[in-house]
Design an enzyme around this catalytic site. Sequence first.
Site, PDB file in Angstrom:
ATOM      1  N   ASP A  20       0.826  -1.206   0.000  1.00 45.83           N
ATOM      2  CA  ASP A  20       0.000   0.000   0.000  1.00 45.83           C
ATOM      3  C   ASP A  20       0.860   1.256   0.000  1.00 45.83           C
ATOM      4  O   ASP A  20       2.077   1.191   0.173  1.00 45.83           O
ATOM      5  CB  ASP A  20      -0.961  -0.003   1.208  1.00 45.83           C
ATOM      6  CG  ASP A  20      -0.290  -0.466   2.497  1.00 45.83           C
ATOM      7  OD1 ASP A  20       0.949  -0.424   2.568  1.00 45.83           O
ATOM      8  OD2 ASP A  20      -0.996  -0.863   3.429  1.00 45.83           O
TER       9      ASP A  20
ATOM     10  N   ASN B  51      -7.408  -2.779  14.314  1.00 51.02           N
ATOM     11  CA  ASN B  51      -8.806  -3.060  13.958  1.00 51.02           C
ATOM     12  C   ASN B  51      -8.923  -4.266  13.024  1.00 51.02           C
ATOM     13  O   ASN B  51      -9.985  -4.525  12.482  1.00 51.02           O
ATOM     14  CB  ASN B  51      -9.456  -1.827  13.316  1.00 51.02           C
ATOM     15  CG  ASN B  51      -8.780  -1.433  11.999  1.00 51.02           C
ATOM     16  OD1 ASN B  51      -7.793  -2.053  11.588  1.00 51.02           O
ATOM     17  ND2 ASN B  51      -9.311  -0.408  11.350  1.00 51.02           N
TER      18      ASN B  51
ATOM     19  N   HIS C  39      -7.223  -4.713  10.139  1.00 52.16           N
ATOM     20  CA  HIS C  39      -6.983  -4.474   8.712  1.00 52.16           C
ATOM     21  C   HIS C  39      -5.680  -5.146   8.266  1.00 52.16           C
ATOM     22  O   HIS C  39      -4.775  -5.353   9.063  1.00 52.16           O
ATOM     23  CB  HIS C  39      -6.999  -2.981   8.359  1.00 52.16           C
ATOM     24  CG  HIS C  39      -5.807  -2.184   8.788  1.00 52.16           C
ATOM     25  ND1 HIS C  39      -5.891  -0.834   9.092  1.00 52.16           N
ATOM     26  CD2 HIS C  39      -4.485  -2.489   8.957  1.00 52.16           C
ATOM     27  CE1 HIS C  39      -4.702  -0.373   9.412  1.00 52.16           C
ATOM     28  NE2 HIS C  39      -3.824  -1.356   9.345  1.00 52.16           N
TER      29      HIS C  39
ATOM     30  N   GLU D 200      -9.784  -1.935   5.283  1.00 55.77           N
ATOM     31  CA  GLU D 200     -10.392  -1.650   6.572  1.00 55.77           C
ATOM     32  C   GLU D 200     -11.619  -2.547   6.787  1.00 55.77           C
ATOM     33  O   GLU D 200     -12.122  -3.165   5.836  1.00 55.77           O
ATOM     34  CB  GLU D 200     -10.826  -0.173   6.603  1.00 55.77           C
ATOM     35  CG  GLU D 200      -9.689   0.823   6.395  1.00 55.77           C
ATOM     36  CD  GLU D 200      -8.796   0.990   7.633  1.00 55.77           C
ATOM     37  OE1 GLU D 200      -8.656   0.044   8.424  1.00 55.77           O
ATOM     38  OE2 GLU D 200      -8.243   2.095   7.792  1.00 55.77           O
TER      39      GLU D 200
HETATM   40  C1  F6R Z   1       1.617  -1.380   6.136  1.00 58.52           C
HETATM   41  C2  F6R Z   1       0.258  -1.921   6.199  1.00 58.52           C
HETATM   42  C3  F6R Z   1      -0.522  -1.905   7.475  1.00 58.52           C
HETATM   43  C4  F6R Z   1       0.315  -2.237   8.701  1.00 58.52           C
HETATM   44  C5  F6R Z   1      -0.549  -2.238   9.959  1.00 58.52           C
HETATM   45  C6  F6R Z   1       0.293  -2.480  11.195  1.00 58.52           C
HETATM   46  O1  F6R Z   1       2.145  -1.511   4.828  1.00 58.52           O
HETATM   47  O2  F6R Z   1      -0.245  -2.373   5.224  1.00 58.52           O
HETATM   48  O3  F6R Z   1      -1.590  -2.831   7.364  1.00 58.52           O
HETATM   49  O4  F6R Z   1       0.903  -3.501   8.536  1.00 58.52           O
HETATM   50  O5  F6R Z   1      -1.209  -1.012  10.085  1.00 58.52           O
HETATM   51  O6  F6R Z   1       1.196  -1.420  11.359  1.00 58.52           O
HETATM   52  P1  F6R Z   1       2.331  -1.499  12.453  1.00 58.52           P
HETATM   53  O7  F6R Z   1       3.280  -2.580  12.019  1.00 58.52           O
HETATM   54  O8  F6R Z   1       2.994  -0.135  12.414  1.00 58.52           O
HETATM   55  O9  F6R Z   1       1.667  -1.805  13.741  1.00 58.52           O
END
Ligand code: F6R
Length: 258
Positions: free
Chosen positions: A70, A147, A149, A154
């Site tokens: 992403d 959450n 995702h 989401e």
């Molecule tokens: C990042 C992504 C997100 C993160 C998720 C966890 O490329 O796609 O889904 O993996 O938000 O983020 P952290 O590792 O910072 O807790």
Amino acid sequence: MSSLSVVVHQDADAFGAAVAREIADLVLSAQKPVVLGLATGSTPIPVYKHLVALLQGQGDLSHVHTFNLDEYEGLAPDNEQSYRYFMHEHLFRHLSIPPSQIHFPGGAGDYDAQIAAAGGIDIQVLLVIVVCCFHFCSSQLLGIGVNGHIGFNEPGSEAGSRTRRVELSEETRRANARFFGGDVGATPSHAITMGVATIAAARRVVLGATGAGKAEIMARLLGAGAGPYTPELPASVLLRHAGCVFHLDAAAAAQLKK
Ligand code: F6R
């Protein structure tokens, strides 16, 4: 959760070392192109630290192709909070992967078609993964949001969703505001993300979760065992993925039932 594959590491560094070893073994033993699906955020940082140590100076990486999960909308590649910048700092500037083989969503063309043209993601690491397929070997690394995702899919995301523009939830913007001076208003409201189906198409997936902040969502995700896809919990698509391994550290595993 008997049918799920769950590995618990002592801490985030041990997690990073194990996942990096898996990816490095794939890259160094490959006789064909390797397609890695990569994530950003806090979780993969120890993975990339160990991966750089394992792959730096290992010679030819011209067979490696990468597809990131992403990217925020509206941030230039040289913006320090963009995912392009993150990946350059933590991984790409240290390794000799050909720039033309490094991909982010949001550029020209159809991202899902580009992944397919590269042979498909053999391993999707949601926070780490390795995949091998007929023509290509790949690895996809994934983290998980508080959450549930994956990527920026989401709650409410469709099982059949593909790479697309999405609006970030308030919860995600609050969680990510730590990278934008704590200001939710300065945190991007939209992003481009691989879809749930794009991720699930990887032949192999590694989902990583570290730290006490992920204990509740991992207990919610893994507590029910293998089950159907629930749009309210996008990571649930992995519960039916035969090639998915969940890598946790002890803190993230603290609320799992023994
Ligand atoms: C990042 C992504 C997100 C993160 C998720 C966890 O490329 O796609 O889904 O993996 O938000 O983020 P952290 O590792 O910072 O807790």
